[in-house]
Write an enzyme that holds these catalytic residues in place. Structure first.
Site, PDB file in Angstrom:
ATOM      1  N   GLY A  45       0.841  -1.192   0.000  1.00 41.59           N
ATOM      2  CA  GLY A  45       0.000   0.000   0.000  1.00 41.59           C
ATOM      3  C   GLY A  45       0.877   1.244   0.000  1.00 41.59           C
ATOM      4  N   LYS A  67       0.875 -10.413   0.292  1.00 39.16           N
ATOM      5  CA  LYS A  67       0.152 -11.689   0.228  1.00 39.16           C
ATOM      6  C   LYS A  67      -0.815 -11.734  -0.950  1.00 39.16           C
ATOM      7  CE  LYS A  67      -3.420 -10.249   3.530  1.00 39.16           C
ATOM      8  NZ  LYS A  67      -4.070 -10.571   4.812  1.00 39.16           N
ATOM      9  N   THR A  75      -5.198   1.004   0.301  1.00 37.48           N
ATOM     10  CA  THR A  75      -4.841   2.247  -0.383  1.00 37.48           C
ATOM     11  C   THR A  75      -5.627   2.432  -1.673  1.00 37.48           C
ATOM     12  OG1 THR A  75      -2.631   2.190   0.579  1.00 37.48           O
ATOM     13  CG2 THR A  75      -2.903   3.491  -1.440  1.00 37.48           C
ATOM     14  N   ARG A  76      -5.725   1.361  -2.460  1.00 39.57           N
ATOM     15  CA  ARG A  76      -6.351   1.555  -3.773  1.00 39.57           C
ATOM     16  C   ARG A  76      -7.831   1.912  -3.669  1.00 39.57           C
ATOM     17  NH1 ARG A  76      -8.253  -4.122  -6.334  1.00 39.57           N
ATOM     18  NH2 ARG A  76      -9.490  -2.722  -7.587  1.00 39.57           N
ATOM     19  N   TRP A  77      -8.439   1.681  -2.500  1.00 39.95           N
ATOM     20  CA  TRP A  77      -9.862   1.985  -2.340  1.00 39.95           C
ATOM     21  C   TRP A  77     -10.107   3.381  -1.784  1.00 39.95           C
ATOM     22  CZ3 TRP A  77     -13.108  -1.119  -4.717  1.00 39.95           C
ATOM     23  CH2 TRP A  77     -12.712  -2.433  -4.961  1.00 39.95           C
ATOM     24  N   ALA A  78      -9.042   4.060  -1.357  1.00 41.10           N
ATOM     25  CA  ALA A  78      -9.234   5.378  -0.735  1.00 41.10           C
ATOM     26  C   ALA A  78      -9.919   6.313  -1.728  1.00 41.10           C
ATOM     27  CB  ALA A  78      -7.898   5.956  -0.295  1.00 41.10           C
ATOM     28  N   GLN A  79     -10.891   7.031  -1.238  1.00 40.06           N
ATOM     29  CA  GLN A  79     -11.683   7.866  -2.141  1.00 40.06           C
ATOM     30  C   GLN A  79     -11.381   9.342  -1.964  1.00 40.06           C
ATOM     31  OE1 GLN A  79     -15.854   7.014  -1.655  1.00 40.06           O
ATOM     32  NE2 GLN A  79     -15.714   5.008  -2.602  1.00 40.06           N
ATOM     33  N   GLY A  81      -9.264  11.566  -0.332  1.00 34.86           N
ATOM     34  CA  GLY A  81      -8.039  12.237  -0.709  1.00 34.86           C
ATOM     35  C   GLY A  81      -6.976  12.245   0.362  1.00 34.86           C
ATOM     36  N   HIS A 263     -16.764   4.136   9.650  1.00 38.25           N
ATOM     37  CA  HIS A 263     -17.106   5.207   8.707  1.00 38.25           C
ATOM     38  C   HIS A 263     -18.617   5.386   8.744  1.00 38.25           C
ATOM     39  CE1 HIS A 263     -17.435   7.666   5.158  1.00 38.25           C
ATOM     40  NE2 HIS A 263     -16.121   7.764   5.123  1.00 38.25           N
ATOM     41  N   ARG A 311     -15.802  11.861  12.473  1.00 36.85           N
ATOM     42  CA  ARG A 311     -16.486  10.608  12.142  1.00 36.85           C
ATOM     43  C   ARG A 311     -17.086   9.897  13.343  1.00 36.85           C
ATOM     44  NH1 ARG A 311     -12.364   8.298   7.612  1.00 36.85           N
ATOM     45  NH2 ARG A 311     -13.079   9.773   6.048  1.00 36.85           N
ATOM     46  N   HIS A 370     -13.951   0.733   9.510  1.00 43.29           N
ATOM     47  CA  HIS A 370     -13.252   1.440   8.437  1.00 43.29           C
ATOM     48  C   HIS A 370     -11.756   1.578   8.674  1.00 43.29           C
ATOM     49  CE1 HIS A 370     -12.722   4.205   5.144  1.00 43.29           C
ATOM     50  NE2 HIS A 370     -12.340   5.189   5.936  1.00 43.29           N
TER      51      HIS A 370
HETATM   52  C1  LIG Z   1     -12.825   2.481   1.167  1.00 45.32           C
HETATM   53  C2  LIG Z   1     -11.729   3.250   1.839  1.00 45.32           C
HETATM   54  C3  LIG Z   1     -11.607   4.608   1.629  1.00 45.32           C
HETATM   55  C4  LIG Z   1     -10.585   5.328   2.244  1.00 45.32           C
HETATM   56  N1  LIG Z   1     -10.437   6.657   1.964  1.00 45.32           N
HETATM   57  C5  LIG Z   1      -9.369   7.314   2.475  1.00 45.32           C
HETATM   58  C6  LIG Z   1      -9.096   8.654   2.092  1.00 45.32           C
HETATM   59  O1  LIG Z   1      -9.793   9.241   1.280  1.00 45.32           O
HETATM   60  N2  LIG Z   1      -8.016   9.272   2.638  1.00 45.32           N
HETATM   61  C7  LIG Z   1      -7.198   8.651   3.545  1.00 45.32           C
HETATM   62  O2  LIG Z   1      -6.244   9.263   4.018  1.00 45.32           O
HETATM   63  N3  LIG Z   1      -7.438   7.371   3.907  1.00 45.32           N
HETATM   64  C8  LIG Z   1      -8.477   6.694   3.385  1.00 45.32           C
HETATM   65  N4  LIG Z   1      -8.689   5.400   3.744  1.00 45.32           N
HETATM   66  C9  LIG Z   1      -7.742   4.747   4.643  1.00 45.32           C
HETATM   67  C10 LIG Z   1      -6.471   4.456   3.867  1.00 45.32           C
HETATM   68  O3  LIG Z   1      -6.802   4.037   2.569  1.00 45.32           O
HETATM   69  C11 LIG Z   1      -5.647   3.376   4.541  1.00 45.32           C
HETATM   70  O4  LIG Z   1      -5.521   3.632   5.906  1.00 45.32           O
HETATM   71  C12 LIG Z   1      -4.262   3.352   3.933  1.00 45.32           C
HETATM   72  O5  LIG Z   1      -4.351   3.235   2.536  1.00 45.32           O
HETATM   73  C13 LIG Z   1      -3.462   2.216   4.513  1.00 45.32           C
HETATM   74  O6  LIG Z   1      -2.273   2.128   3.785  1.00 45.32           O
HETATM   75  P1  LIG Z   1      -1.171   1.098   4.236  1.00 45.32           P
HETATM   76  O7  LIG Z   1      -0.042   1.266   3.288  1.00 45.32           O
HETATM   77  O8  LIG Z   1      -0.907   1.239   5.673  1.00 45.32           O
HETATM   78  O9  LIG Z   1      -1.850  -0.349   4.051  1.00 45.32           O
HETATM   79  P2  LIG Z   1      -2.690  -0.968   2.861  1.00 45.32           P
HETATM   80  O10 LIG Z   1      -2.893  -0.028   1.754  1.00 45.32           O
HETATM   81  O11 LIG Z   1      -3.884  -1.595   3.448  1.00 45.32           O
HETATM   82  O12 LIG Z   1      -1.730  -2.135   2.344  1.00 45.32           O
HETATM   83  C14 LIG Z   1      -1.508  -3.282   3.133  1.00 45.32           C
HETATM   84  C15 LIG Z   1      -0.619  -4.216   2.364  1.00 45.32           C
HETATM   85  O13 LIG Z   1      -0.129  -5.236   3.219  1.00 45.32           O
HETATM   86  C16 LIG Z   1      -0.265  -6.490   2.587  1.00 45.32           C
HETATM   87  N5  LIG Z   1      -0.321  -7.506   3.637  1.00 45.32           N
HETATM   88  C17 LIG Z   1      -1.149  -7.548   4.707  1.00 45.32           C
HETATM   89  N6  LIG Z   1      -0.847  -8.608   5.479  1.00 45.32           N
HETATM   90  C18 LIG Z   1       0.187  -9.244   4.885  1.00 45.32           C
HETATM   91  C19 LIG Z   1       0.933 -10.403   5.193  1.00 45.32           C
HETATM   92  N7  LIG Z   1       0.691 -11.151   6.283  1.00 45.32           N
HETATM   93  N8  LIG Z   1       1.929 -10.779   4.357  1.00 45.32           N
HETATM   94  C20 LIG Z   1       2.194 -10.067   3.240  1.00 45.32           C
HETATM   95  N9  LIG Z   1       1.500  -8.958   2.896  1.00 45.32           N
HETATM   96  C21 LIG Z   1       0.519  -8.554   3.711  1.00 45.32           C
HETATM   97  C22 LIG Z   1      -1.517  -6.341   1.757  1.00 45.32           C
HETATM   98  O14 LIG Z   1      -1.598  -7.328   0.770  1.00 45.32           O
HETATM   99  C23 LIG Z   1      -1.300  -4.932   1.215  1.00 45.32           C
HETATM  100  O15 LIG Z   1      -0.399  -4.976   0.136  1.00 45.32           O
HETATM  101  C24 LIG Z   1      -9.701   4.669   3.125  1.00 45.32           C
HETATM  102  C25 LIG Z   1      -9.824   3.301   3.349  1.00 45.32           C
HETATM  103  C26 LIG Z   1     -10.822   2.587   2.704  1.00 45.32           C
HETATM  104  C27 LIG Z   1     -10.920   1.115   2.947  1.00 45.32           C
END
Ligand SMILES: Cc1cc2nc3c(=O)[nH]c(=O)nc-3n(C[C@H](O)[C@H](O)[C@H](O)COP(=O)(O)OP(=O)(O)OC[C@H]3O[C@@H](n4cnc5c(N)ncnc54)[C@H](O)[C@@H]3O)c2cc1C
Length: 559
Positions: A45, A67, A75-79, A81, A263, A311, A370
């Protein structure tokens, strides 16, 4: 993309990066492989990819594992900003800090908030330099919207409401350009431990369940959150809290776990389970209002910011209104927004799939799990208390979010702390503080207690969502305990189930401990906020039996 569908053999062929040797599998059969790196990043992410790119710039050998497929992430679902200040618009770091602290219910660490918020503009500039394109306004500047709890229009976005998809696309493309090796469909199962209690690598399961070992001077967890602990969530299937379980088993402290942000508005469909489409807060930022079935405003008189209140306040108000009316959803009236489909294409498409036209009728919405405000306790540079183990992004608890995250501060945190964690690893390596590769051995996570996932989700949704009390929390603890069985960690599904089981235990312990209501933690039996006893984090670590236990309060109040 330097992806490694066939395992590390591809990795060697494509990058010349890793050494490979056969390693024994549990049970004595041959299989798996062993590789080495300075840094292994778990997760692709925003936090993981940002860290990997920065580590590469700093000259570290870095291996990224995920995994799932490289772009599968929260991350890819964040809407909505990324919240980031532009002083030219009249906004200020001080205002962003104040908004974050106000939303955080008295538990943000203000120096951490300032450090991360102040790092935002430069981190976003580097993200743009890596190829991310944000939406522009009529004057050619970055378009900025407003979300709940923000006192200014400071949230930049991409593709209307597809910010995360653009951030993920750009970072993944840059990782590919920089030839950073990414090992897909390999799940991190456990850490390698040094004799002195540090971490120096990882045990992975390949897609067939074979154990593989990465010896690394440092491990960075960027595994995201754990929305899948609940029946209905905005989070995708990967969000099972694996990194938290891994960190707990490695001896790390976790904090603020009880603060799960619900959320206020996911799209309601009867009996929905698993990932539910989000209706971004930016829709309210652009004028939509919450109403009940009778058309009465839900947020009128509840908070000075009304529909744009933080929220936790909005979710709790919706929950109260639903309870009073014995129903399971309310409505978001966005019919007054011009050009809805253009501004919010993702939401519009999700509504269309269930035959709702947001330009003509209110959108049925309900709160859903959320965001994890808590996580592995780290410094703002991603250092945990365990040498060699780092964490960044949603899996980490830096002190930025306190008891309730301010909207759009999460991508910001992933960007800023992801970079800083890579820099911390480089610094610690240079200072000789990380163990050599040779001395680590796997921990003892060959088997772990596992309870049925749907039972855990049901119990957590019933007893540990919005509105908790002592008897419900205790009931969840004992029913999960009764359902637990020792299982061999030999498949991706079991690794996730074990993580969810451990996480449920840890969260329930923390939620039972906090006998007050604050931020996202709403206790029906302790409805008031109690600053005298509880203006501090609840910290949890595994005890000698492997069970989550609350630690004595830190003298400073910090996690
Ligand atoms: C629908 C939605 C909308 C959102 N909108 C916003 C927004 O507008 N603005 C904002 O700031 N935040 C938003 N958020 C929150 C934000 O998207 C997340 O908090 C953030 O993207 C998390 O990033 P990250 O890199 O920590 O983890 P993630 O993006 O969740 O990535 C986690 C990674 O870890 C990997 N992984 C997990 N466990 C393992 C394992 N055991 N072994 C190997 N790989 C593993 C996964 O496959 C993935 O690649 C939103 C979240 C959601 C769900």
């Amino acid at each position: 993309m330097t992806t490694l569908g066939d395992g590390v053999g591809d990795l060697e062929a494509k990058t010349g990066f890793a050494s490979r040797t056969a390693v024994p599998r549990p049970g004595g059969s041959a299989g798996g492989w062993e590789a080495t790196a300075d840094l292994v990043v778990v997760g692709t992410g925003v936090a993981g990819l940002t860290a990997a790119l920065r580590a590469r710039e700093l000259g570290l050998s870095v291996l990224v594992v995920t995994k799932a497929d490289v772009t599968d992430s929260n991350t890819r679902w964040a809407q909505g900003g990324v919240a980031v200040v532009d002083v030219a618009t009249g906004d200020s770091i001080a205002d962003h800090v104040a908004d974050t602290v106000a939303a955080g219910g008295g538990l943000c660490e203000e120096d951490v908030v300032r450090a991360i918020v102040a790092g935002g503009p430069a981190a976003v500039a580097r993200l743009r330099a890596r190829g991310t394109t944000f939406d522009r306004d009529a004057d050619g500047g970055l378009a900025r919207t407003r979300e709940g709890g923000h006192s200014a229009f400071r949230v930049i976005h991409a593709g209307g409401d597809a910010t995360g998809a653009e951030v993920e696309r750009a970072l993944a493309a840059d990782v590919n350009r920089q030839r950073v090796p990414v090992l897909e469909r390999h799940i991190a199962l456990d850490t390698l431990r040094t004799p002195s209690g540090g971490v120096s690598g990882l045990v992975l399961l390949d897609p067939d369940g074979a154990r593989c070992v990465v010896r690394a001077r440092a491990v960075l967890l960027a595994t995201g959150g754990f929305g899948q602990l609940y029946q209905a969530t905005s989070n995708p299937e990967i969000a099972t809290g694996d990194g938290l379980a891994l960190a707990l088993r490695a001896g790390a402290v976790v904090a603020d776990l009880e603060f799960v942000q619900f959320h206020p508005t996911v799209l309601y469909t009867p009996g929905a389970r698993g990932r539910c489409p989000l209706v971004t807060e930016a829709v309210r930022g652009e004028g939509a209002v919450l109403v009940d079935a009778a058309g009465q405003r839900v947020m009128a008189g509840v908070h000075p910011l009304a529909d744009l209140a933080p929220r936790d306040v909005v979710s709790a108000a919706i929950t109260r209104r639903m309870a009073a009316a014995s129903c399971d959803h309310v409505y978001l009236d966005a019919t007054g927004i011009d050009g809805f489909a253009r501004r919010f294409p993702t939401v519009h498409a999700a509504c269309a799939r269930v035959d709702v036209d947001p330009t003509r009728e209110p959108i049925p919405v309900t709160p859903a799990a959320h965001f994890a405000c808590g996580g592995v306790a780290t410094s703002p540079e991603g250092r945990t208390g365990v040498p060699g183990l780092y964490a960044a992004g949603e899996v980490a608890r830096t002190g930025l979010h306190g008891a309730n995250r301010l909207a759009s501060n999460s991508l910001l945190e992933g960007l800023v702390v992801g970079e800083r964690a890579a820099e911390a690893v480089a610094m610690d390596l240079a200072a000789g503080e990380l163990a050599p590769l040779t001395c680590a051995t796997p921990g003892d996570a060959a088997v772990a207690p596992v309870a049925d996932r749907s039972l855990v989700q049901r119990l957590m949704s019933r007893h540990a969502a919005i509105g908790r009390d002592a008897s419900g929390l205790a009931a969840a603890v004992s029913r999960i305990a009764a359902a637990r069985r020792e299982r061999a960690l030999d498949s991706h599904r079991v690794v996730e189930d074990a993580a969810l089981t451990l996480l449920a235990d840890a969260l329930l312990v923390a939620a039972a401990e906090r006998t007050e209501s604050r931020g996202c933690h709403v206790r029906t039996d302790f409805a008031e906020r109690d600053d005298v006893r509880w203006q501090r984090s609840v910290r949890v670590r595994l005890d000698a039996t492997g069970a989550p236990a609350v630690l004595a309060p830190a003298l400073t109040g910090a996690a």
